[in-house]
Design an enzyme around this catalytic site. Structure first.
Site, PDB file in Angstrom:
ATOM      1  N   CYS A 155      -2.349  -0.200   7.473  1.00 12.91           N
ATOM      2  CA  CYS A 155      -1.605   1.055   7.345  1.00 12.91           C
ATOM      3  C   CYS A 155      -1.780   1.941   8.576  1.00 12.91           C
ATOM      4  CB  CYS A 155      -2.034   1.784   6.082  1.00 12.91           C
ATOM      5  SG  CYS A 155      -1.608   0.891   4.575  1.00 12.91           S
ATOM      6  N   HIS A 189       0.855  -1.190   0.000  1.00  9.84           N
ATOM      7  CA  HIS A 189       0.000   0.000   0.000  1.00  9.84           C
ATOM      8  C   HIS A 189       0.891   1.240   0.000  1.00  9.84           C
ATOM      9  CE1 HIS A 189      -3.842  -1.985   1.840  1.00  9.84           C
ATOM     10  NE2 HIS A 189      -3.289  -2.745   0.907  1.00  9.84           N
ATOM     11  N   GLU A 226       0.936   3.895   1.816  1.00 10.29           N
ATOM     12  CA  GLU A 226       1.432   4.316   3.126  1.00 10.29           C
ATOM     13  C   GLU A 226       2.587   3.431   3.597  1.00 10.29           C
ATOM     14  OE1 GLU A 226      -3.180   4.585   3.473  1.00 10.29           O
ATOM     15  OE2 GLU A 226      -1.720   3.463   2.302  1.00 10.29           O
TER      16      GLU A 226
END
Length: 186
Positions: free
Chosen positions: A104, A71, A73
């Site tokens: 995250c 992801h 992040e």
């Protein structure tokens, strides 16, 4: 398997370098989201800034890397920790185009970032106020400052909605037309 997304109809933003406010950094995160779409990924982007300087920039690469943890992040946190030479990212602000998921949100808390600014709230999977709020767990030894929604929220929401609308239409065989008639430059 999901249908591939249509070509991204959105242009990148070109914020002025003279005013390094939340809108400036979120514009950079938005541009990362555009890169994600162009790479066939869900268009989410993240920027990490410390003292007004970008130390990390990333977008989702889950599909390309076949990695469920890739992801925006998570990738940005890894970059920032490498740049700093420490996993503790105190003083850092994370700008992300959608409210962070459980994974995250937990990583943001564990990395000790000072602040998270997200554009689009996520009532289904967001864990910094949407579906739940990990930041409010009573035994946490760190709390994030939050700016939840408002900063380029409409632009980021439109981008995400257009991406998923285009993917759904592609899966249904309707690939004609723009995925978002309101998209700039369409």
């Amino acid at each position: 398997m999901a249908a591939p997304p249509p070509p991204c109809p959105f242009p990148k933003l070109h914020p002025s370098q003279l005013v390094r406010d939340d809108a400036f950094f979120m514009s950079l995160a938005y541009n990362q989201a555009i890169d994600a779409w162009r790479g066939g990924e869900v268009p989410i982007g993240a920027i990490i800034a410390v003292n007004g300087e970008v130390v990390a920039a990333a977008h989702n690469t889950v599909e390309g890397n076949r990695d469920p943890t890739a992801h925006a992040e998570m990738l940005a946190l890894t970059q920032a920790a490498a740049a700093r030479g420490d996993w503790r990212l105190d003083g850092a602000t994370v700008f992300v185009t959608k409210e962070p998921c459980p994974m995250c949100s937990g990583a943001l808390l564990m990395s000790r970032v000072q602040r998270v600014c997200y554009a689009v709230p996520d009532p289904k999977m967001g864990c910094l106020g949407g579906a739940t709020d990990l930041n409010q767990l009573p035994r946490m030894n760190h709390r994030l400052e939050l700016t939840a929604g408002g900063v380029l929220e409409e632009e980021c929401r439109t981008l995400l909605q257009a991406f998923f609308r285009g993917r759904r239409e592609g899966a249904e065989g309707g690939t004609e037309g723009s995925p978002c008639p309101a998209a700039p430059g369409c």
